[in-house]
Write a protein that holds these residues in place. Structure first.
Motif, PDB file in Angstrom:
ATOM      1  N   PRO A  19       0.809  -1.223   0.000  1.00 49.72           N
ATOM      2  CA  PRO A  19       0.000   0.000   0.000  1.00 49.72           C
ATOM      3  C   PRO A  19       0.840   1.270   0.000  1.00 49.72           C
ATOM      4  CG  PRO A  19      -0.077  -1.028   2.145  1.00 49.72           C
ATOM      5  CD  PRO A  19       0.667  -1.968   1.239  1.00 49.72           C
ATOM      6  N   TYR A  20       2.051   1.221   0.533  1.00 48.30           N
ATOM      7  CA  TYR A  20       2.890   2.410   0.592  1.00 48.30           C
ATOM      8  C   TYR A  20       4.056   2.327  -0.387  1.00 48.30           C
ATOM      9  CZ  TYR A  20       0.186   3.011   4.784  1.00 48.30           C
ATOM     10  OH  TYR A  20      -0.860   3.129   5.670  1.00 48.30           O
ATOM     11  N   GLY A  21       3.898   1.511  -1.382  1.00 52.99           N
ATOM     12  CA  GLY A  21       4.956   1.347  -2.372  1.00 52.99           C
ATOM     13  C   GLY A  21       5.039   2.553  -3.290  1.00 52.99           C
ATOM     14  N   LYS A  22       5.959   2.473  -4.231  1.00 51.48           N
ATOM     15  CA  LYS A  22       6.136   3.576  -5.183  1.00 51.48           C
ATOM     16  C   LYS A  22       4.916   3.724  -6.070  1.00 51.48           C
ATOM     17  CE  LYS A  22      11.071   4.022  -5.788  1.00 51.48           C
ATOM     18  NZ  LYS A  22      12.154   4.025  -6.755  1.00 51.48           N
ATOM     19  N   ASP A  23       4.624   4.960  -6.413  1.00 53.41           N
ATOM     20  CA  ASP A  23       3.526   5.260  -7.315  1.00 53.41           C
ATOM     21  C   ASP A  23       4.055   5.167  -8.732  1.00 53.41           C
ATOM     22  OD1 ASP A  23       1.130   6.012  -8.379  1.00 53.41           O
ATOM     23  OD2 ASP A  23       1.335   8.142  -7.868  1.00 53.41           O
ATOM     24  N   THR A  24       3.515   4.234  -9.500  1.00 49.11           N
ATOM     25  CA  THR A  24       4.016   4.029 -10.852  1.00 49.11           C
ATOM     26  C   THR A  24       3.196   4.765 -11.899  1.00 49.11           C
ATOM     27  OG1 THR A  24       2.694   2.030 -11.057  1.00 49.11           O
ATOM     28  CG2 THR A  24       4.972   1.776 -10.282  1.00 49.11           C
ATOM     29  N   THR A  25       2.199   5.529 -11.482  1.00 51.60           N
ATOM     30  CA  THR A  25       1.378   6.276 -12.427  1.00 51.60           C
ATOM     31  C   THR A  25       2.198   7.419 -13.021  1.00 51.60           C
ATOM     32  OG1 THR A  25      -0.498   5.818 -11.010  1.00 51.60           O
ATOM     33  CG2 THR A  25      -0.809   7.471 -12.710  1.00 51.60           C
ATOM     34  N   ARG A  26       2.133   7.502 -14.331  1.00 49.42           N
ATOM     35  CA  ARG A  26       2.892   8.570 -14.981  1.00 49.42           C
ATOM     36  C   ARG A  26       2.104   9.870 -14.936  1.00 49.42           C
ATOM     37  NH1 ARG A  26       4.131   6.196 -20.644  1.00 49.42           N
ATOM     38  NH2 ARG A  26       2.202   5.143 -20.203  1.00 49.42           N
ATOM     39  N   ILE A  27       2.828  10.970 -14.963  1.00 50.05           N
ATOM     40  CA  ILE A  27       2.215  12.300 -14.891  1.00 50.05           C
ATOM     41  C   ILE A  27       1.318  12.543 -16.101  1.00 50.05           C
ATOM     42  CG2 ILE A  27       3.649  14.029 -16.054  1.00 50.05           C
ATOM     43  CD1 ILE A  27       2.474  14.443 -12.628  1.00 50.05           C
ATOM     44  N   THR A  28       1.683  12.014 -17.262  1.00 48.75           N
ATOM     45  CA  THR A  28       0.847  12.215 -18.451  1.00 48.75           C
ATOM     46  C   THR A  28      -0.508  11.541 -18.274  1.00 48.75           C
ATOM     47  OG1 THR A  28       1.891  10.296 -19.482  1.00 48.75           O
ATOM     48  CG2 THR A  28       2.786  12.455 -20.032  1.00 48.75           C
ATOM     49  N   ASP A  29      -0.513  10.371 -17.633  1.00 52.64           N
ATOM     50  CA  ASP A  29      -1.788   9.693 -17.379  1.00 52.64           C
ATOM     51  C   ASP A  29      -2.674  10.533 -16.471  1.00 52.64           C
ATOM     52  OD1 ASP A  29      -0.886   7.594 -18.897  1.00 52.64           O
ATOM     53  OD2 ASP A  29      -0.209   6.413 -17.159  1.00 52.64           O
ATOM     54  N   LEU A  30      -2.070  11.124 -15.456  1.00 51.98           N
ATOM     55  CA  LEU A  30      -2.832  11.953 -14.522  1.00 51.98           C
ATOM     56  C   LEU A  30      -3.361  13.207 -15.204  1.00 51.98           C
ATOM     57  CD1 LEU A  30      -0.613  11.582 -11.370  1.00 51.98           C
ATOM     58  CD2 LEU A  30      -2.843  10.580 -11.786  1.00 51.98           C
ATOM     59  N   LEU A 106       5.294  18.107  -8.043  1.00 50.08           N
ATOM     60  CA  LEU A 106       4.741  19.458  -8.060  1.00 50.08           C
ATOM     61  C   LEU A 106       3.624  19.575  -9.093  1.00 50.08           C
ATOM     62  CD1 LEU A 106       4.993  22.289  -6.904  1.00 50.08           C
ATOM     63  CD2 LEU A 106       6.647  22.798  -8.689  1.00 50.08           C
ATOM     64  N   ALA A 107       3.773  18.909 -10.237  1.00 48.31           N
ATOM     65  CA  ALA A 107       2.749  18.979 -11.276  1.00 48.31           C
ATOM     66  C   ALA A 107       1.433  18.385 -10.779  1.00 48.31           C
ATOM     67  CB  ALA A 107       3.215  18.253 -12.530  1.00 48.31           C
ATOM     68  N   LYS A 108       1.525  17.269 -10.061  1.00 45.90           N
ATOM     69  CA  LYS A 108       0.307  16.651  -9.523  1.00 45.90           C
ATOM     70  C   LYS A 108      -0.342  17.577  -8.496  1.00 45.90           C
ATOM     71  CE  LYS A 108       1.780  11.837  -9.902  1.00 45.90           C
ATOM     72  NZ  LYS A 108       2.082  10.617  -9.131  1.00 45.90           N
ATOM     73  N   LYS A 109       0.507  18.183  -7.674  1.00 47.72           N
ATOM     74  CA  LYS A 109      -0.010  19.079  -6.639  1.00 47.72           C
ATOM     75  C   LYS A 109      -0.726  20.271  -7.279  1.00 47.72           C
ATOM     76  CE  LYS A 109       1.504  21.034  -2.276  1.00 47.72           C
ATOM     77  NZ  LYS A 109       2.636  21.228  -1.382  1.00 47.72           N
ATOM     78  N   ASN A 110      -0.127  20.835  -8.323  1.00 52.93           N
ATOM     79  CA  ASN A 110      -0.754  21.962  -9.021  1.00 52.93           C
ATOM     80  C   ASN A 110      -2.041  21.539  -9.714  1.00 52.93           C
ATOM     81  OD1 ASN A 110       1.224  23.720  -8.200  1.00 52.93           O
ATOM     82  ND2 ASN A 110       2.477  23.431 -10.029  1.00 52.93           N
ATOM     83  N   ALA A 111      -2.054  20.322 -10.279  1.00 51.21           N
ATOM     84  CA  ALA A 111      -3.268  19.832 -10.933  1.00 51.21           C
ATOM     85  C   ALA A 111      -4.384  19.672  -9.907  1.00 51.21           C
ATOM     86  CB  ALA A 111      -2.985  18.508 -11.630  1.00 51.21           C
ATOM     87  N   LYS A 112      -4.048  19.190  -8.714  1.00 47.59           N
ATOM     88  CA  LYS A 112      -5.051  19.047  -7.663  1.00 47.59           C
ATOM     89  C   LYS A 112      -5.579  20.402  -7.218  1.00 47.59           C
ATOM     90  CE  LYS A 112      -4.775  16.005  -4.385  1.00 47.59           C
ATOM     91  NZ  LYS A 112      -4.344  15.132  -3.288  1.00 47.59           N
ATOM     92  N   LYS A 113      -4.689  21.391  -7.138  1.00 44.10           N
ATOM     93  CA  LYS A 113      -5.130  22.737  -6.756  1.00 44.10           C
ATOM     94  C   LYS A 113      -6.078  23.302  -7.800  1.00 44.10           C
ATOM     95  CE  LYS A 113      -1.238  24.211  -3.912  1.00 44.10           C
ATOM     96  NZ  LYS A 113      -0.126  25.152  -3.773  1.00 44.10           N
TER      97      LYS A 113
END
Length: 158
Positions: A19-30, A106-113
């Motif tokens: 559950p706390y492993g590395k996140d393999t989702t790519r930023i482009t997918d997000l 940072l990109a994910k954080k900005n996308a969430k904002k």
């Protein structure tokens, strides 16, 4: 009878849940998920506004017919409840996308904002529109009541 220990089946690391492993989702997918989620809400909001404009136009045009579609306060409030329910469903979908993003970069954080700002703006727009519609309805009803009173006074004075 002496019983021995049984051998445990070991699970390989590839099969083990982390559950706390590395996140393999790519930023482009997000980014694709975010754009598809926001595009749907924007499109739905535009469709909702178009539909309401058509209903208003149909109500004004059809007011001379026997099947008069007069808007009452109750009907307006019922429509507002339906609109809030539809918006809540869209917002829950957007929030679930937001949770799925994570905050590793940072990109994910900005996308969430950005998504949070859009959610807030959709809520504020709907709230403002509902207030405006109720105020317009109240103004129309008060004007029509004043006109009716003036007509009664004019007929009584004759």
């Amino acid at each position: 009878v002496i019983m021995g220990k049984s051998k445990k089946n070991k699970v390989s690391a590839a099969q083990r849940y982390t559950p706390y492993g590395k996140d393999t989702t790519r930023i482009t997918d997000l980014c694709d998920m975010l754009s598809s989620a926001t595009a749907g809400t924007i499109k739905a909001a535009n469709e909702m506004e178009d539909e309401q404009a058509q209903q208003v136009a149909a109500g004004e045009v059809g007011s001379d017919d026997e099947g008069e579609k007069k808007m009452t306060r109750g009907k307006i409030l019922q429509r507002h409840k339906r609109e809030w329910k539809a918006l809540r469903a869209k917002l829950e979908d957007m929030k679930s996308h937001k949770k799925a993003m994570g905050e590793r970069t940072l990109a994910k954080k900005n996308a969430k904002k950005d998504l949070t700002k859009e959610i807030k703006s959709l809520q504020d727009e709907l709230e403002q529109r509902h207030k405006r519609e109720l105020e317009e309805f109240e103004n129309e009803t008060s004007k029509s009541e004043e006109q009716e009173e003036q007509q009664k006074e004019a007929t009584m004075s004759d």
